[in-house]
Scaffold this motif. Structure first.
Motif, PDB file in Angstrom:
ATOM      1  N   ASP A 200       0.066   2.798   7.084  1.00  0.00           N
ATOM      2  CA  ASP A 200       1.505   3.745   5.726  1.00  0.00           C
ATOM      3  C   ASP A 200       1.966   3.604   6.983  1.00  0.00           C
ATOM      4  O   ASP A 200       2.104   3.928   8.246  1.00  0.00           O
ATOM      5  CB  ASP A 200       0.407   5.157   7.016  1.00  0.00           C
TER       6      ASP A 200
ATOM      7  N   ARG B  50       0.733  -0.855  -0.199  1.00  0.00           N
ATOM      8  CA  ARG B  50      -0.228  -0.062   0.017  1.00  0.00           C
ATOM      9  C   ARG B  50       0.978   1.452   0.311  1.00  0.00           C
ATOM     10  O   ARG B  50       0.621   2.297  -0.751  1.00  0.00           O
ATOM     11  CB  ARG B  50      -1.130  -0.368   1.178  1.00  0.00           C
ATOM     12  N   SER B  51       1.833   1.311   0.828  1.00  0.00           N
ATOM     13  CA  SER B  51       2.464   2.784   1.180  1.00  0.00           C
ATOM     14  C   SER B  51       3.594   2.385  -0.553  1.00  0.00           C
ATOM     15  O   SER B  51       4.517   3.549  -0.002  1.00  0.00           O
ATOM     16  CB  SER B  51       3.577   2.304   2.469  1.00  0.00           C
TER      17      SER B  51
ATOM     18  N   GLN C 186       6.726   8.096   0.477  1.00  0.00           N
ATOM     19  CA  GLN C 186       5.821  10.445   0.664  1.00  0.00           C
ATOM     20  C   GLN C 186       4.856  10.727  -0.497  1.00  0.00           C
ATOM     21  O   GLN C 186       3.982  11.570  -0.422  1.00  0.00           O
ATOM     22  CB  GLN C 186       7.111  11.281   0.837  1.00  0.00           C
ATOM     23  N   THR C 187       5.588   9.704  -1.951  1.00  0.00           N
ATOM     24  CA  THR C 187       4.205   9.978  -2.658  1.00  0.00           C
ATOM     25  C   THR C 187       3.073   9.662  -3.329  1.00  0.00           C
ATOM     26  O   THR C 187       2.224   9.806  -3.912  1.00  0.00           O
ATOM     27  CB  THR C 187       5.454  10.058  -4.025  1.00  0.00           C
ATOM     28  N   ILE C 188       2.840   8.553  -2.344  1.00  0.00           N
ATOM     29  CA  ILE C 188       2.026   7.498  -1.840  1.00  0.00           C
ATOM     30  C   ILE C 188       0.616   8.305  -1.399  1.00  0.00           C
ATOM     31  O   ILE C 188       1.083   8.735  -0.429  1.00  0.00           O
ATOM     32  CB  ILE C 188       2.040   6.498  -1.754  1.00  0.00           C
ATOM     33  N   LYS C 189      -0.950   8.357  -2.445  1.00  0.00           N
ATOM     34  CA  LYS C 189      -1.312   9.328  -1.645  1.00  0.00           C
ATOM     35  C   LYS C 189      -2.179   8.650  -0.886  1.00  0.00           C
ATOM     36  O   LYS C 189      -2.673   9.362   0.611  1.00  0.00           O
ATOM     37  CB  LYS C 189      -2.934   9.912  -2.917  1.00  0.00           C
ATOM     38  N   ASN C 190      -3.164   7.909  -0.845  1.00  0.00           N
ATOM     39  CA  ASN C 190      -3.971   6.748   0.249  1.00  0.00           C
ATOM     40  C   ASN C 190      -3.432   5.951   1.247  1.00  0.00           C
ATOM     41  O   ASN C 190      -3.751   4.695   0.779  1.00  0.00           O
ATOM     42  CB  ASN C 190      -5.033   6.192  -0.883  1.00  0.00           C
ATOM     43  N   ARG C 191      -2.501   6.372   1.808  1.00  0.00           N
ATOM     44  CA  ARG C 191      -1.565   5.154   2.696  1.00  0.00           C
ATOM     45  C   ARG C 191      -2.858   4.892   4.205  1.00  0.00           C
ATOM     46  O   ARG C 191      -2.622   4.274   4.145  1.00  0.00           O
ATOM     47  CB  ARG C 191      -0.475   5.948   3.050  1.00  0.00           C
TER      48      ARG C 191
ATOM     49  N   ALA D 249       2.207   3.041  -6.152  1.00  0.00           N
ATOM     50  CA  ALA D 249       1.282   3.774  -6.708  1.00  0.00           C
ATOM     51  C   ALA D 249       0.161   3.804  -7.729  1.00  0.00           C
ATOM     52  O   ALA D 249       0.521   2.564  -8.067  1.00  0.00           O
ATOM     53  CB  ALA D 249       1.918   5.234  -7.301  1.00  0.00           C
ATOM     54  N   GLU D 250      -1.074   3.669  -7.582  1.00  0.00           N
ATOM     55  CA  GLU D 250      -2.232   3.668  -8.699  1.00  0.00           C
ATOM     56  C   GLU D 250      -1.531   3.116 -10.411  1.00  0.00           C
ATOM     57  O   GLU D 250      -2.584   2.704 -10.624  1.00  0.00           O
ATOM     58  CB  GLU D 250      -3.535   4.266  -8.081  1.00  0.00           C
TER      59      GLU D 250
END
Ligand SMILES: *Cc1c(COP(=O)(O)O)cnc(C)c1O
Length: 404
Positions: free
Chosen positions: A254, A104-105, A244-249, A108-109
């Motif tokens: 997280d 998840r962390s 740090q660049t991943i939005k939905n942690r 990226a999508e």
């Protein structure tokens, strides 16, 4: 409902291996009886570690928690032979939770993800990455075989992947991977590597210092010989920068929150304090009493012993993996089709052992393809040579009909 009194057979590990139950207790008709666990996790637990499960509870934000967790993290770093650029963290749950948190962390999508698959736990990474909407490709190798580096290289050359997942020790097939070579290839292609070391950690060197994966995740209930309850993650600066660049942690997935709390000798959410007490005792034993190199050597010796035992019984068993791919913590073997594994399991249970009868999904496939199934003999954690010898003798007796 009659309530039986708990009965204890004794306190020495040498009493294990006999035919009678060591511990038995009935609660509302459910009988809890002790079996020596010879399954690939959870594993047998030393009496001293069981005892530590009765130590007093404590507040997880109190200074005692900080002392215990800091000591645990220090010993985990020692067992991982961790370079200074990495941070160790405890993640509530089990190994899968730590895997999910890392994925998840760090994914990226819009990322392209390659899941290298030498068995069921490689597929688990694919399930996780697909759940987070990444563009996922899976690279499968034949069950029982390791990773072919030439094939991997050609897939990496074509794919421009951002993240690659792999399994250090594939428990479904008993295959170990040389993660130094594989991670080097992944880094040369500009991707981050996430390694699942769940069933190898504390049984063999992690090789993190040479392989330099972005994240290496493991858990308590395999070679550490503790009850399940924590995932463990080791992450480097590249992983933290990516996260740090991943939005939905969000929160429990997280990695940055987990790392921030670990740096304070804490966990993100309320930990299992009973397990922390047990872990404190067990890691001290591994690091300061048995010693890391002796522990690794014991796992190697047992790997060799079990493989020799299998080789000496060709009419009943056949090794599922080549020596070069063999796992240090469990041995997988084909079982002759005349042998009734469920009957063997029942007989072994009566003798006080819980055995493995193979990975279900894989055995279905093997049965369809070859009419043969496999089983796994674990030699992980704190199983002594003597315990392993008694186990193999029992298995020999209950499968011996074919040999006569
Ligand atoms: C056991 C295992 C897992 C899953 O770990 P849990 O602690 O059961 O969540 C993942 N990968 C490997 C290689 C394992 O052996």
């Amino acid at each position: 409902m009659a309530r039986l009194q708990a009965t204890f057979g004794g306190s020495q590990p040498s009493t294990f291996g006999g035919g009678s139950s060591f511990f038995s207790l009935a609660i509302q008709g459910v009988i809890l009886s002790e079996l020596k666990l010879f399954i690939p996790g959870p594993t047998w637990i030393r009496p001293e570690v069981r005892k530590a499960g009765s130590y007093p509870e404590f507040g997880h934000r109190d200074k005692q928690a900080v002392e215990i967790i800091s000591n645990i993290l220090m010993n985990l770093e020692h067992i991982a032979e961790l370079p200074a650029a990495y941070q160790a963290t405890l993640i509530n749950g089990s190994g899968s939770n730590a895997m999910e948190c890392a994925v998840r962390s760090l994914v990226a999508e819009t990322d392209r993800v390659l899941c290298i698959c030498v068995g069921a736990f490689g597929e688990l990474f694919q399930t996780l990455a697909t759940g987070f909407n990444a563009h996922v490709e899976r690279l499968d190798f034949t069950p029982g075989a390791g990773i072919d580096l030439d094939i991997l290289k050609s897939v990496l050359d074509k794919g421009s992947f951002d993240v690659v997942t792999l399994t250090h020790n594939e428990s479904s097939t008993g295959v170990a991977t040389d993660i130094v070579q594989v991670c080097e290839l992944i880094r040369m292609h500009g991707a981050l590597a996430i390694v699942d070391g769940v069933s190898l950690f504390a049984g063999a060197p992690t090789c993190i210092a040479q392989a330099l994966p972005a994240a290496y995740v493991t858990a308590t209930q395999k070679c550490l010989a503790l009850p399940p309850g924590f995932g463990i993650a080791f992450v480097n600066e590249a992983a933290l920068a990516k996260a740090q660049t991943i939005k939905n942690r969000v929160y429990t997935l997280d990695l940055l929150r987990h790392v921030d709390m670990a740096r304070q000798g804490q966990t993100l959410t309320t930990p299992n304090c009973t397990l922390l007490n047990q872990m404190h005792v067990q890691l001290d034993y591994i690091v300061n009493q048995e010693g890391l190199q002796a522990r690794f050597a014991r796992h190697r010796k047992q790997q060799n012993d079990v493989r020799a035992w299998v080789r000496a019984r060709p009419e009943r068993f056949r090794l599922f993996t080549e020596d070069a791919d063999a796992s240090p913590s469990l041995t997988s073997l084909y079982v002759d089709s005349r042998l009734d594994l469920s009957r063997t399991k029942a007989l072994m249970r009566e003798a006080g052992y819980l055995i493995d009868t193979g990975y279900g999904k894989l055995n279905k496939r093997l049965m369809a393809e070859s009419g043969q199934v496999m089983m796994r003999i674990p030699h992980m954690g704190d199983i002594s040579d003597q315990m392993l010898g008694s186990f193999l003798n029992a298995l020999d007796n209950f499968t011996g009909d074919l040999a006569r």
